[in-house]
Design a protein around this motif. Structure first.
Motif, PDB file in Angstrom:
ATOM      1  N   VAL A  60       0.908  -1.275   0.028  1.00 33.36           N
ATOM      2  CA  VAL A  60      -0.006  -0.012   0.065  1.00 33.36           C
ATOM      3  C   VAL A  60       0.954   1.198   0.082  1.00 33.36           C
ATOM      4  O   VAL A  60       1.605   1.527   0.828  1.00 33.36           O
ATOM      5  CB  VAL A  60      -0.918   0.072   1.238  1.00 33.36           C
ATOM      6  N   LEU A  61       0.655   2.002  -0.965  1.00 33.29           N
ATOM      7  CA  LEU A  61       1.330   3.251  -1.221  1.00 33.29           C
ATOM      8  C   LEU A  61       0.441   4.463  -0.350  1.00 33.29           C
ATOM      9  O   LEU A  61       1.171   5.466  -0.031  1.00 33.29           O
ATOM     10  CB  LEU A  61       1.948   3.581  -2.543  1.00 33.29           C
ATOM     11  N   ASP A  62      -0.928   4.381  -0.646  1.00 27.78           N
ATOM     12  CA  ASP A  62      -1.725   5.562  -0.308  1.00 27.78           C
ATOM     13  C   ASP A  62      -2.983   4.850  -0.321  1.00 27.78           C
ATOM     14  O   ASP A  62      -3.487   3.976  -0.997  1.00 27.78           O
ATOM     15  CB  ASP A  62      -1.564   6.579  -1.252  1.00 27.78           C
ATOM     16  N   VAL A  63      -4.057   5.477   0.509  1.00 24.71           N
ATOM     17  CA  VAL A  63      -5.349   5.399   0.441  1.00 24.71           C
ATOM     18  C   VAL A  63      -6.067   6.366   1.016  1.00 24.71           C
ATOM     19  O   VAL A  63      -5.709   7.355   1.706  1.00 24.71           O
ATOM     20  CB  VAL A  63      -5.764   4.169   1.770  1.00 24.71           C
TER      21      VAL A  63
END
Lengths: 262, 262
Positions: A60-63
């Motif tokens: 995960v890099l961003d949510v």
């Protein structure tokens, strides 16, 4: 127009104007590109948990905040509804449409997940003189379903999908070192040299992508693949799921090297 | 009884029988210990998102399924309700009780977060001949609030808390290298040598823990601290929050070295 030398914001603006609807490989060189998975909020916790439990295939890099199309951590000026060249719309697990923006599909309870992709570590391999066969052969990387189970999270479960790159024997150790530096984009390999050990019986028939040549003296090396979370999410048959079309990524503001842990 | 040489399951059984209610530092040597934060499911997504966005202060090792007290990834035989020596119960942000098990507080919608702790990288420092002052002085590590903002996620926001260890100038580079190997337990430092740059005005008055001696030729080095997520969660004043009592950790089945990225 030298797209390789574009800044991320220039590349995204070009894409937003629908002036670039092709794959993003090679665009804004040196900047990290990301896979996209969009789900409704009621599935978001379980999906984030699935990613947290399976960081190799699902880095995960961003949510985004529910309802917000802005990936604040990786590209605060971007809009995930317009800034990728091509999207796929899935309803109840079926691909129903391929579109160049998703403005009309956007809803207040959607959450966008941006996941690391292999472009970053392939770039590091090339800089280290390690060949990347599918780039040489101008095709998609071969991907295989394995019998390695992902760790279940709520409704999300299924086997890991891996990508394969044939590496000259003399470069295998360096390939492990180079990719280990980037745990945020799949990291170190999961298997070296023995496809059967992870349930792959026929190297010539990948489950996704294209077969590539394995030359004399080369070893097939397998990395966890970002197709895994999409495949797993699909099995849940969510009412609505939106992803990037393969190869049509979000270009972030972060440089590949910023993801190197050492 | 040599607690340092106990296996994790032996140590947890001893703790479960309330035969060990003291801090866990040094128990089951070589095995990773974890901080605990328990919240209701309605806050779990936002808290997990907060951790994902702030991996240095909030390194997630495991998250239980809602209602399950079993940390499947890090200790599948453990029960987070009984296997830590001491817990703190917070209601609406206020500490109301300290207890040795939380069976009677357990609810069907609770989610337990296990977060990496600095014991792992301190052990790696010691093995590399780098002194750890608060261990030498037999006190708690000094911790300071900074003006470094965490990345907000839903209702969770606030400044980063850091821990400080004075490092001999000759060992600072090695301390960076050694701790960089362990991104899952806070990883590399966030500041070297300039407390004012991150908003710390008085080194003698830590916000949490105890002050330690900084000797001639030593540099204060600051790492993101696991107190951060607790401090941030407290500000939300959740109806119910349960944490470990400081120093009274969960002993996992994983070895510290398994968290080394290279």
């Amino acid at each position: 127009m030298d797209v390789a030398r574009m800044k991320p914001e220039e590349a995204r603006a070009m894409i937003r104007r629908n002036e670039w609807t092709r794959p993003t490989s090679g665009v804004a060189g040196g900047y990290t590109q990301a896979n996209l998975v969009i789900l409704k909020k009621d599935l978001a916790f379980e999906f984030l948990l699935f990613c947290q439990r399976n960081p190799k295939p699902c880095p995960v890099l961003d949510v985004t905040e529910p309802g917000s199309p802005v990936p604040n951590l990786v590209a605060p000026e971007a809009d995930v509804r317009t800034d990728l060249p091509k999207y796929r719309i899935y309803r109840h697990g079926e691909l129903v449409e391929e579109v160049t923006d998703i403005v009309k599909f956007w809803e207040d309870d959607l959450v966008a997940f941006l996941l690391g992709c292999s472009f970053t570590f392939e770039s590091a391999m090339l800089k280290n003189g390690i060949p990347v066969r599918h780039l040489e052969e101008g095709c998609n990387v071969p991907m295989y379903k394995t019998h390695i189970p992902c760790v279940k999270a709520g409704r999300f479960e299924g086997p890991m999908v891996v990508s394969m790159r044939p590496i000259p024997e003399t470069h295998v150790v360096r390939a492990v070192q180079v990719t280990s530096r980037f745990p945020a984009v799949h990291g170190a390999p999961v298997q070296i040299g023995n496809p059967e050990a992870i349930g792959i019986s026929n190297m010539d028939r990948p489950d996704f992508g294209d077969p590539v040549t394995i030359k004399e003296g080369e070893v097939p090396v397998f990395w966890a693949c970002g197709v895994t979370p999409q495949a797993v999410a699909m099995q849940v048959k969510p009412e609505l799921m939106i992803t990037h079309a393969p190869g049509h990524m979000l270009i972030t503001d972060l440089r590949d090297e910023q993801f190197g842990v050492l």
